[in-house]
Write a protein that holds these residues in place. Structure first.
Motif, PDB file in Angstrom:
ATOM      1  N   ILE A  39      44.102  37.910  46.409  1.00 50.84           N
ATOM      2  CA  ILE A  39      44.364  39.038  47.032  1.00 50.84           C
ATOM      3  C   ILE A  39      43.480  40.456  46.379  1.00 50.84           C
ATOM      4  CG2 ILE A  39      46.530  40.126  47.795  1.00 50.84           C
ATOM      5  CD1 ILE A  39      48.440  37.811  47.739  1.00 50.84           C
ATOM      6  N   ILE A  40      43.679  40.116  45.776  1.00 50.80           N
ATOM      7  CA  ILE A  40      42.708  40.737  44.139  1.00 50.80           C
ATOM      8  C   ILE A  40      41.394  41.106  45.363  1.00 50.80           C
ATOM      9  CG2 ILE A  40      41.945  41.870  42.441  1.00 50.80           C
ATOM     10  CD1 ILE A  40      44.067  40.905  41.084  1.00 50.80           C
ATOM     11  N   THR A  41      40.381  39.929  45.535  1.00 54.82           N
ATOM     12  CA  THR A  41      39.051  39.839  45.676  1.00 54.82           C
ATOM     13  C   THR A  41      38.949  40.290  47.212  1.00 54.82           C
ATOM     14  OG1 THR A  41      39.081  37.497  45.023  1.00 54.82           O
ATOM     15  CG2 THR A  41      37.458  38.938  46.446  1.00 54.82           C
ATOM     16  N   LYS A  42      40.302  40.638  48.101  1.00 55.36           N
ATOM     17  CA  LYS A  42      40.631  41.352  49.308  1.00 55.36           C
ATOM     18  C   LYS A  42      40.843  42.860  49.355  1.00 55.36           C
ATOM     19  CE  LYS A  42      41.913  37.292  52.009  1.00 55.36           C
ATOM     20  NZ  LYS A  42      42.713  36.472  52.571  1.00 55.36           N
ATOM     21  N   ILE A  43      40.954  43.132  48.039  1.00 52.19           N
ATOM     22  CA  ILE A  43      41.451  44.887  48.280  1.00 52.19           C
ATOM     23  C   ILE A  43      40.513  45.151  47.277  1.00 52.19           C
ATOM     24  CG2 ILE A  43      42.306  45.615  46.658  1.00 52.19           C
ATOM     25  CD1 ILE A  43      45.474  44.533  46.565  1.00 52.19           C
ATOM     26  N   ARG A  44      39.938  44.722  46.875  1.00 55.56           N
ATOM     27  CA  ARG A  44      38.519  45.274  45.918  1.00 55.56           C
ATOM     28  C   ARG A  44      36.943  44.617  47.095  1.00 55.56           C
ATOM     29  NH1 ARG A  44      34.853  44.033  41.672  1.00 55.56           N
ATOM     30  NH2 ARG A  44      35.298  45.705  41.601  1.00 55.56           N
ATOM     31  N   GLU A  45      37.347  44.693  48.205  1.00 54.34           N
ATOM     32  CA  GLU A  45      36.403  44.359  49.583  1.00 54.34           C
ATOM     33  C   GLU A  45      36.820  46.124  49.850  1.00 54.34           C
ATOM     34  OE1 GLU A  45      37.030  40.705  51.960  1.00 54.34           O
ATOM     35  OE2 GLU A  45      36.174  39.950  50.797  1.00 54.34           O
TER      36      GLU A  45
END
Length: 155
Positions: free
Chosen positions: A72-78
């Protein structure tokens, strides 16, 4: 009484911190909505007052949810590439509970003083009218728990 009726501990807690996150409610809502959609329970939410356009936002999740949380954090960083989250796993939450806390002053002061005497470090503190929760590293957990049990005469 001293304000504390019960002390509980929960192990295997991960701390997620977004430093210098946008101080906009839509961003914070985006984070919590993403974790909710991922069926991850968030606990111990702590936010600093806005510092210009930014806040520091921390919260905990169970270590068992860490792989999903990182996704989820990876998607937020996108969506927010400037965000640099920090993640720390293997922590322990100790909570003090007492109905008397609502009317009794000094409980937090006594708890923090006891932990300080034990030479432990608190990662996060959250409170309500009847609850104070502290997050410790696993290495500091045992000494902190003993200090709090002795201070409040609760096991």
């Amino acid at each position: 009484m001293n304000g504390v009726q019960q002390i509980t501990a929960v192990h295997d807690i991960a701390l997620i911190t977004f430093n210098k996150a946008p101080a906009k409610l839509d961003f914070i809502a985006h984070i919590f909505t993403a974790f909710s959609a991922g069926h991850i329970n968030i606990d111990m939410i702590s936010q600093t007052p806005p510092q210009g356009e930014f806040v520091n936002l921390s919260f905990t999740v169970e270590d068992k949810d860490l792989a999903s949380a990182l996704s989820i954090i990876t998607k937020i960083r996108e969506d927010y590439p400037s965000i640099k989250p920090m993640v720390s796993s293997g922590n322990c939450k100790i909570s003090l509970f007492g109905e008397e806390m609502r009317e009794k002053y000094g409980v937090a002061a006594a708890a923090i003083a006891a932990v300080a005497k034990a030479n432990t470090e608190i990662l996060v503190i959250t409170t309500s009218e009847i609850d104070i929760s502290f997050l410790f590293t696993e290495a500091n957990y045992h000494d902190a728990l003993i200090a709090l049990e002795e201070e409040f005469q609760v096991k």
